[in-house]
Design a protein around this motif. Structure first.
Motif, mmCIF file in Angstrom:
data_model
loop_
_atom_site.group_PDB
_atom_site.id
_atom_site.type_symbol
_atom_site.label_atom_id
_atom_site.label_comp_id
_atom_site.label_asym_id
_atom_site.label_seq_id
_atom_site.Cartn_x
_atom_site.Cartn_y
_atom_site.Cartn_z
ATOM 1 N N ARG A 151 47.935 28.279 44.810
ATOM 2 C CA ARG A 151 46.482 28.423 44.785
ATOM 3 C C ARG A 151 46.080 29.514 43.804
ATOM 4 O O ARG A 151 46.717 30.558 43.719
ATOM 5 N N ILE A 152 45.010 29.237 43.068
ATOM 6 C CA ILE A 152 44.342 30.249 42.256
ATOM 7 C C ILE A 152 42.955 30.392 42.868
ATOM 8 O O ILE A 152 42.170 29.446 42.842
ATOM 9 N N ARG A 153 42.667 31.535 43.471
ATOM 10 C CA ARG A 153 41.387 31.710 44.164
ATOM 11 C C ARG A 153 40.202 31.642 43.208
ATOM 12 O O ARG A 153 39.197 31.014 43.500
ATOM 13 N N ASP A 154 40.308 32.325 42.083
ATOM 14 C CA ASP A 154 39.236 32.329 41.088
ATOM 15 C C ASP A 154 39.880 32.413 39.713
ATOM 16 O O ASP A 154 40.423 33.451 39.343
ATOM 17 N N ARG A 155 39.834 31.317 38.982
ATOM 18 C CA ARG A 155 40.529 31.299 37.687
ATOM 19 C C ARG A 155 39.931 32.284 36.699
ATOM 20 O O ARG A 155 40.598 32.747 35.786
ATOM 21 N N PHE A 156 38.648 32.635 36.876
ATOM 22 C CA PHE A 156 38.005 33.589 35.976
ATOM 23 C C PHE A 156 38.387 35.033 36.303
ATOM 24 O O PHE A 156 38.137 35.941 35.523
ATOM 25 N N ALA A 157 39.022 35.259 37.443
ATOM 26 C CA ALA A 157 39.478 36.600 37.819
ATOM 27 C C ALA A 157 40.880 36.885 37.272
ATOM 28 O O ALA A 157 41.343 38.018 37.345
ATOM 29 N N LEU A 158 41.549 35.862 36.716
ATOM 30 C CA LEU A 158 42.866 36.074 36.116
ATOM 31 C C LEU A 158 42.731 36.908 34.844
ATOM 32 O O LEU A 158 41.657 36.968 34.238
ATOM 33 N N ASP A 159 43.837 37.501 34.414
ATOM 34 C CA ASP A 159 43.808 38.271 33.164
ATOM 35 C C ASP A 159 43.576 37.313 31.984
ATOM 36 O O ASP A 159 43.736 36.097 32.099
ATOM 37 N N LYS A 160 43.195 37.876 30.848
ATOM 38 C CA LYS A 160 42.792 37.086 29.686
ATOM 39 C C LYS A 160 43.921 36.158 29.208
ATOM 40 O O LYS A 160 43.679 34.986 28.897
ATOM 41 N N ALA A 161 45.145 36.647 29.144
ATOM 42 C CA ALA A 161 46.270 35.832 28.681
ATOM 43 C C ALA A 161 46.511 34.646 29.627
ATOM 44 O O ALA A 161 46.769 33.520 29.167
ATOM 45 N N SER A 162 46.412 34.867 30.929
ATOM 46 C CA SER A 162 46.594 33.790 31.904
ATOM 47 C C SER A 162 45.500 32.745 31.774
ATOM 48 O O SER A 162 45.768 31.540 31.828
ATOM 49 N N ARG A 163 44.259 33.207 31.613
ATOM 50 C CA ARG A 163 43.142 32.267 31.445
ATOM 51 C C ARG A 163 43.332 31.408 30.200
ATOM 52 O O ARG A 163 43.056 30.214 30.204
ATOM 53 N N LYS A 164 43.814 32.025 29.128
ATOM 54 C CA LYS A 164 44.015 31.305 27.867
ATOM 55 C C LYS A 164 45.072 30.205 28.043
ATOM 56 O O LYS A 164 44.890 29.077 27.584
ATOM 57 N N LEU A 165 46.182 30.527 28.715
ATOM 58 C CA LEU A 165 47.209 29.522 28.981
ATOM 59 C C LEU A 165 46.678 28.411 29.876
ATOM 60 O O LEU A 165 46.906 27.225 29.625
ATOM 61 N N LEU A 166 45.963 28.785 30.907
ATOM 62 C CA LEU A 166 45.445 27.817 31.865
ATOM 63 C C LEU A 166 44.404 26.899 31.240
ATOM 64 O O LEU A 166 44.375 25.683 31.512
ATOM 65 N N ASP A 167 43.560 27.440 30.358
ATOM 66 C CA ASP A 167 42.505 26.645 29.733
ATOM 67 C C ASP A 167 43.069 25.499 28.900
ATOM 68 O O ASP A 167 42.406 24.487 28.719
ATOM 69 N N ARG A 168 44.285 25.629 28.420
ATOM 70 C CA ARG A 168 44.892 24.555 27.639
ATOM 71 C C ARG A 168 45.182 23.312 28.494
ATOM 72 O O ARG A 168 45.345 22.231 27.961
ATOM 73 N N PHE A 169 45.238 23.486 29.808
ATOM 74 C CA PHE A 169 45.541 22.365 30.712
ATOM 75 C C PHE A 169 44.288 21.827 31.394
ATOM 76 O O PHE A 169 44.354 20.780 32.027
ATOM 77 N N LEU A 170 43.182 22.527 31.297
ATOM 78 C CA LEU A 170 41.957 22.087 31.984
ATOM 79 C C LEU A 170 41.021 21.310 31.095
ATOM 80 O O LEU A 170 40.978 21.268 29.990
#
Length: 170
Positions: A151-170
């Motif tokens: 689970r990711i409670r709030d994807r916008f609360a992740l650090d910038k590098a994690s958000r960047k990796l995750l955005d490639r899959f969304l």
């Protein structure tokens, strides 16, 4: 002339009433036992809405798969009973929370992810983009190839590098 009862009314009539007094305790083997007017039986707590409303709507299910008691809210239980139910739910529900994405093997699926979770470091295999499900409040549910859900409670609360990796899959 009386009208037939609707299915919801029949289900409500079959469901044990929350106000029915019951007590919870552990037996000698550590199993959760419910005692009410019908007797004593082992029960397993099951959340009706584990992600959307985790502290509401908990069913106490007997070994035959039938509901023995219904709890509208965990706050309605006495502190000792609530602790017993939460302990059993903790053993039953294993859903680590992703705190940081460290690395992904590729931006196409299948993709191996290296993670930091609230349970320690982990690695998962994302088989397809369909294994990412959006949850209310900017949350995500990530199903790994081995059947574990993260689970990711709030994807916008992740650090910038994690958000960047995750955005490639969304």
């Amino acid at each position: 002339m009386s009208l037939p009862a609707c299915a919801a009314d029949r289900r409500a009539a079959d469901r044990p009433v929350a106000a029915r007094p019951f007590t919870l305790a552990r037996d000698a083997f550590g199993r959760l036992q419910l005692t009410d007017a019908a007797g004593t039986a082992p029960v397993t707590p099951v959340r009706a809405f584990p992600l959307a409303a985790p502290d509401e709507a908990v069913s106490l299910v007997g070994p035959d798969g039938r509901e023995r008691a219904w709890v509208d809210s965990l706050a309605d239980l006495a502190a000792g009973d609530r602790a017993l139910v939460l302990e059993d739910l903790g053993h039953r529900e294993f859903m680590p929370e992703i705190l940081r994405l460290v690395d992904v093997s590729t931006f196409a699926t299948p993709s191996a992810w290296t993670l930091e979770t609230d349970r320690g470091p982990a690695r998962l295999l994302l088989k397809s983009e369909d294994d990412l499900r959006r949850l209310p409040g900017n949350g995500l549910l990530v199903a790994s190839g081995d059947g574990v859900h993260y689970r990711i409670r709030d994807r916008f609360a992740l650090d910038k590098a994690s958000r960047k990796l995750l955005d490639r899959f969304l």
